[in-house]
Design a protein around this motif. Structure first.
Motif, PDB file in Angstrom:
ATOM      1  N   LYS A 159     -52.028 -22.665 -18.903  1.00 52.48           N
ATOM      2  CA  LYS A 159     -51.976 -21.200 -18.890  1.00 52.48           C
ATOM      3  C   LYS A 159     -51.510 -20.717 -20.260  1.00 52.48           C
ATOM      4  N   LYS A 160     -51.874 -19.474 -20.522  1.00 49.20           N
ATOM      5  CA  LYS A 160     -51.460 -18.876 -21.783  1.00 49.20           C
ATOM      6  C   LYS A 160     -49.980 -18.542 -21.703  1.00 49.20           C
ATOM      7  N   CYS A 161     -49.272 -18.882 -22.762  1.00 49.66           N
ATOM      8  CA  CYS A 161     -47.824 -18.684 -22.816  1.00 49.66           C
ATOM      9  C   CYS A 161     -47.522 -17.593 -23.827  1.00 49.66           C
ATOM     10  N   ASP A 162     -46.579 -16.715 -23.461  1.00 45.55           N
ATOM     11  CA  ASP A 162     -46.200 -15.656 -24.410  1.00 45.55           C
ATOM     12  C   ASP A 162     -45.179 -16.148 -25.434  1.00 45.55           C
ATOM     13  N   GLU A 163     -44.708 -17.415 -25.251  1.00 45.90           N
ATOM     14  CA  GLU A 163     -43.845 -18.090 -26.228  1.00 45.90           C
ATOM     15  C   GLU A 163     -42.521 -17.368 -26.446  1.00 45.90           C
ATOM     16  N   THR A 164     -42.028 -16.751 -25.396  1.00 45.28           N
ATOM     17  CA  THR A 164     -40.693 -16.145 -25.465  1.00 45.28           C
ATOM     18  C   THR A 164     -39.646 -17.239 -25.328  1.00 45.28           C
ATOM     19  N   ARG A 165     -38.645 -17.200 -26.158  1.00 45.79           N
ATOM     20  CA  ARG A 165     -37.607 -18.231 -26.169  1.00 45.79           C
ATOM     21  C   ARG A 165     -36.273 -17.639 -25.687  1.00 45.79           C
ATOM     22  N   PRO A 166     -35.460 -18.408 -25.029  1.00 46.97           N
ATOM     23  CA  PRO A 166     -35.610 -19.849 -24.792  1.00 46.97           C
ATOM     24  C   PRO A 166     -36.541 -20.178 -23.631  1.00 46.97           C
ATOM     25  N   PHE A 167     -36.858 -19.202 -22.756  1.00 51.45           N
ATOM     26  CA  PHE A 167     -37.768 -19.423 -21.646  1.00 51.45           C
ATOM     27  C   PHE A 167     -38.786 -18.302 -21.650  1.00 51.45           C
ATOM     28  N   CYS A 168     -40.055 -18.688 -21.423  1.00 46.75           N
ATOM     29  CA  CYS A 168     -41.124 -17.695 -21.551  1.00 46.75           C
ATOM     30  C   CYS A 168     -41.112 -16.744 -20.364  1.00 46.75           C
ATOM     31  N   HIS A 197     -40.139 -22.536 -12.716  1.00 44.59           N
ATOM     32  CA  HIS A 197     -39.116 -23.074 -13.603  1.00 44.59           C
ATOM     33  C   HIS A 197     -39.736 -23.404 -14.954  1.00 44.59           C
ATOM     34  N   CYS A 198     -39.186 -22.809 -15.997  1.00 45.69           N
ATOM     35  CA  CYS A 198     -39.694 -23.040 -17.345  1.00 45.69           C
ATOM     36  C   CYS A 198     -38.947 -24.227 -17.951  1.00 45.69           C
ATOM     37  N   GLU A 199     -39.688 -25.232 -18.378  1.00 47.87           N
ATOM     38  CA  GLU A 199     -39.083 -26.434 -18.947  1.00 47.87           C
ATOM     39  C   GLU A 199     -38.736 -26.293 -20.413  1.00 47.87           C
ATOM     40  N   GLY A 200     -38.974 -25.129 -20.992  1.00 39.86           N
ATOM     41  CA  GLY A 200     -38.612 -24.910 -22.382  1.00 39.86           C
ATOM     42  C   GLY A 200     -39.665 -25.439 -23.335  1.00 39.86           C
ATOM     43  N   TYR A 201     -39.273 -25.571 -24.590  1.00 31.75           N
ATOM     44  CA  TYR A 201     -40.206 -25.909 -25.652  1.00 31.75           C
ATOM     45  C   TYR A 201     -39.820 -27.243 -26.273  1.00 31.75           C
ATOM     46  N   LYS A 202     -40.836 -27.985 -26.642  1.00 31.12           N
ATOM     47  CA  LYS A 202     -40.596 -29.229 -27.344  1.00 31.12           C
ATOM     48  C   LYS A 202     -40.132 -28.946 -28.768  1.00 31.12           C
ATOM     49  N   PRO A 203     -39.307 -29.783 -29.314  1.00 31.74           N
ATOM     50  CA  PRO A 203     -38.869 -29.553 -30.700  1.00 31.74           C
ATOM     51  C   PRO A 203     -40.041 -29.635 -31.666  1.00 31.74           C
ATOM     52  N   VAL A 204     -39.925 -28.857 -32.696  1.00 38.15           N
ATOM     53  CA  VAL A 204     -40.987 -28.819 -33.698  1.00 38.15           C
ATOM     54  C   VAL A 204     -40.987 -30.131 -34.478  1.00 38.15           C
ATOM     55  N   GLU A 205     -42.140 -30.769 -34.510  1.00 35.85           N
ATOM     56  CA  GLU A 205     -42.281 -32.025 -35.223  1.00 35.85           C
ATOM     57  C   GLU A 205     -42.946 -31.785 -36.566  1.00 35.85           C
ATOM     58  N   ILE A 206     -42.302 -32.217 -37.593  1.00 30.54           N
ATOM     59  CA  ILE A 206     -42.839 -32.083 -38.940  1.00 30.54           C
ATOM     60  C   ILE A 206     -43.716 -33.293 -39.236  1.00 30.54           C
ATOM     61  N   TRP A 207     -44.867 -33.025 -39.785  1.00 30.00           N
ATOM     62  CA  TRP A 207     -45.788 -34.117 -40.079  1.00 30.00           C
ATOM     63  C   TRP A 207     -45.184 -35.048 -41.111  1.00 30.00           C
ATOM     64  N   LYS A 208     -45.320 -36.346 -40.822  1.00 30.03           N
ATOM     65  CA  LYS A 208     -44.816 -37.355 -41.733  1.00 30.03           C
ATOM     66  C   LYS A 208     -45.877 -38.430 -41.899  1.00 30.03           C
ATOM     67  N   SER A 209     -45.856 -39.035 -43.076  1.00 30.36           N
ATOM     68  CA  SER A 209     -46.808 -40.096 -43.345  1.00 30.36           C
ATOM     69  C   SER A 209     -46.422 -41.356 -42.580  1.00 30.36           C
ATOM     70  N   GLY A 210     -47.340 -42.325 -42.637  1.00 27.09           N
ATOM     71  CA  GLY A 210     -47.069 -43.576 -41.937  1.00 27.09           C
ATOM     72  C   GLY A 210     -45.851 -44.293 -42.473  1.00 27.09           C
ATOM     73  N   LYS A 211     -45.658 -44.286 -43.778  1.00 29.38           N
ATOM     74  CA  LYS A 211     -44.492 -44.941 -44.369  1.00 29.38           C
ATOM     75  C   LYS A 211     -43.206 -44.234 -43.967  1.00 29.38           C
ATOM     76  N   GLU A 212     -43.245 -42.908 -43.922  1.00 33.39           N
ATOM     77  CA  GLU A 212     -42.042 -42.163 -43.533  1.00 33.39           C
ATOM     78  C   GLU A 212     -41.687 -42.423 -42.080  1.00 33.39           C
ATOM     79  N   ARG A 213     -42.722 -42.480 -41.195  1.00 30.95           N
ATOM     80  CA  ARG A 213     -42.443 -42.759 -39.791  1.00 30.95           C
ATOM     81  C   ARG A 213     -41.899 -44.174 -39.592  1.00 30.95           C
ATOM     82  N   ALA A 214     -42.438 -45.130 -40.359  1.00 31.17           N
ATOM     83  CA  ALA A 214     -41.942 -46.502 -40.251  1.00 31.17           C
ATOM     84  C   ALA A 214     -40.499 -46.605 -40.739  1.00 31.17           C
ATOM     85  N   ALA A 215     -40.189 -45.907 -41.843  1.00 27.13           N
ATOM     86  CA  ALA A 215     -38.818 -45.928 -42.353  1.00 27.13           C
ATOM     87  C   ALA A 215     -37.853 -45.284 -41.374  1.00 27.13           C
TER      88      ALA A 215
END
Length: 566
Positions: free
Chosen positions: A135-144, A153-171
């Motif tokens: 469903k479309k979410c209005d993205e209201t925080r902390p609960f839509c 029951h709103c389970e909230g939002y996943k933390p924002v993941e910043i893109w990282k290269s393969g070497k950074e993820r391995a480290a």
């Protein structure tokens, strides 16, 4: 060249005629030299083609009569554009056409920008519940608000993941694996960290060996009897670690060991008080102690020796042990034998360095209330009966001191002389129960020699004499004959102290100092330093011809000390 396209308008009923002239004509509407095709529309002037068309109007048109005129065009080379070269060479007319075989498509197939479909990217920032429900979410925080409106029951939002290269993820994965380290729980209660494990190992390998004559762990009563009890009783384990930390601090002072000693001592005393508060009184109204609590009292008594405590703290544990020895017996015969031997040894030895004390009624006629095999005894002097003589001498010293303080003459009365003669006769007829030629035999003979020196210093004036010189020289020979192992040196301090307090000769003092230094290095017991300091003070009084040099108990009391020279 002028191309003229003329369209005639025939009368009604006539067919339309097309006239194309290829002959050059002068321009009529422009003076320019460029070729211009000018259409002319006329109603009166007719060309010969029109006249022929009119003549045959009635009979119908003939296809063979209509000849189109082809106009020649001048083409300038500048206006001609070169054809772009194809990537592939042209296929000759005779060569068959090769079609592309069927198979996997190109990795990046060409796509025309005009025909590509413009898809709208889906948002991935909605709440977890709306994404699961698609469903479309209005993205209201902390609960839509969408979930709230639908009463979900709103389970909230996943933390924002910043893109990282393969070497950074391995480290980062390696770093997380290194940071995520769980400590193992303690295997034994009371042994909580690495320092405690060091203390336990030190108690097994060394501390227990300098407290008894048993060098082997299989025969040492501390590792064979007390340690299994400590594995089942937390308070006793804290007492064991406290004793080990005290001994380790005397060998190599460390703040870490000192802190753990303070910690384990506090825990041991706290748990001991809790156990005693839960104990029930026996049939005669006296307290009945468990074997683990009796072992704790014994270890706290030994702790004052390792720690070198001079405040008389050991007497609290000594009095409790005395009450236990007189009122109850353990169901374990091995533990009872261990307790009896260690209690009576330190109880009688405490009278040598203290003004306080009372006669041990259980030691009448130099007999013990228990039986210990001298070959397996943990200490020398108790099982072979020598401490019975020492107890009698201590009682006689207190009576003589009281007569001197009261100015009674003579200080050695008839009763004291009779007692001294009885002790001397007993020592001369005493037979060592140890096997000749063994370290135990040498230690037993050293105790016999020190007991006679103790008797002489109690009954004779404090001045040099050949008799005391010979007795001290023989005692020094026994000390020098002993091996340097820590287990055999555990019983040397008491006879060394008594012989040292009778060393009038300078050469004797050199040997006594050497023996004290070696004993400190081997055993590391904290009370050795205090015993040596008392001996030094006795030597000063001897050199000054002070008659009070015989009374080292009073010297210790004047310093405010109360310790065990064991």
């Amino acid at each position: 060249m002028i191309s003229t396209l003329s369209f005639g308008h025939p009368p009604s009923g006539a067919h339309a005629r097309l006239s194309i002239s290829s002959s050059p004509q002068p321009s009529m509407s422009s003076s320019s030299d460029s070729p211009i095709a000018t259409p002319t529309f006329g109603t009166n002037d007719q060309s010969p083609l029109d006249a022929r068309a009119d003549s045959h109007a009635d009979s119908g048109p003939s296809p063979s009569e209509i000849v189109p005129k082809i106009e020649e065009c001048e083409i300038a080379l500048a206006d001609v554009k070169t054809e772009p070269l194809a990537e592939d060479p042209p296929i000759s007319p005779t060569e068959p056409v090769r079609r592309r075989g069927r198979g996997r498509p190109r990795i990046y197939p060409p796509r025309s920008p005009t025909t590509s479909k413009q898809t709208k990217a889906r948002s991935k920032t909605g709440c977890t519940t709306c994404r699961k429900r698609k469903k479309k979410c209005d993205e209201t925080r902390p609960f839509c608000l969408s979930c709230q409106k639908n009463n979900i029951h709103c389970e909230g939002y996943k933390p924002v993941e910043i893109w990282k290269s393969g070497k950074e993820r391995a480290a980062e994965a390696r770093r997380i694996s290194m940071d995520m380290k769980f400590e193992l729980p303690p295997l034994m209660e009371g042994v909580e960290n690495d320092i405690d494990r060091i203390l336990l190992q030190h108690f097994i390998s060394r501390a227990s060996c300098v407290l008894t004559l048993h060098g082997s762990q299989s025969t040492n009563p501390f590792t064979r009897i007390l340690l299994p009890m400590a594995l089942k009783h937390e308070g006793l384990m804290h007492s064991v670690l406290c004793l080990s930390a005290s001994h380790l601090c005397s060998l190599s002072p460390s703040q870490d060991y000192q802190d753990r000693q303070t910690f384990h001592r506090g825990k041991a005393l706290h748990l001991l008080n809790q156990d005693l508060a839960r104990q029930k009184a026996g049939e005669r109204g006296t307290m009945v102690y468990e074997d683990s609590n009796v072992a704790q009292i014994l270890l706290h008594l030994l702790h004052s020796i390792c720690d070198g405590n001079t405040s008389g703290e050991y007497r609290y544990h000594m009095n409790a042990a005395k009450q236990i020895a007189m009122t109850q017996r353990s169901k374990d015969p091995e533990f009872q034998s261990l307790f009896d031997e260690f209690f009576y040894y330190h109880y009688i030895a405490s009278e040598i360095t203290s003004l306080e004390g009372a006669e041990v009624t259980m030691m009448d006629d130099f007999k013990l209330p228990f039986q210990i095999n001298p070959e397996t005894a943990a200490l020398i002097g108790v099982s072979d009966g020598l401490f019975g003589f020492i107890s009698k001498i201590s009682n006689m010293r207190r009576r003589i001191r009281a007569r001197i303080d009261n100015h009674e003459e003579p200080s050695m009365d008839y009763e004291a002389l009779l007692t001294a003669h009885t002790i001397d006769s007993g020592l001369r007829s005493w037979v060592c129960p140890q096997t000749p030629g063994t370290p135990r035999y040498t230690v037993s003979m050293l105790y016999r020699q020190a007991t006679w020196v103790y008797l002489y210093r109690t009954t004779k004036p404090s001045e040099p004499h050949p008799f005391i010189k010979d007795a001290v020289d023989n005692g020094i020979k026994y000390i020098n004959d002993l091996p340097a192992e820590g287990w055999i040196q555990s019983n040397v301090l008491l006879p060394l102290f008594l012989i040292g307090c009778a060393a009038f000769e300078e050469q004797q003092r050199v040997e006594i100092n050497r023996a004290f230094t070696g004993l400190m290095a081997v055993t590391g017991l904290g009370n050795i330093h205090h015993a040596k300091e008392v001996v030094d003070r006795v030597w000063e009084l001897m050199d000054a011809n002070d008659p009070e040099s015989w009374d080292w108990e009073r010297i210790i009391d004047s310093k405010g000390w109360d310790f065990l020279a064991t």
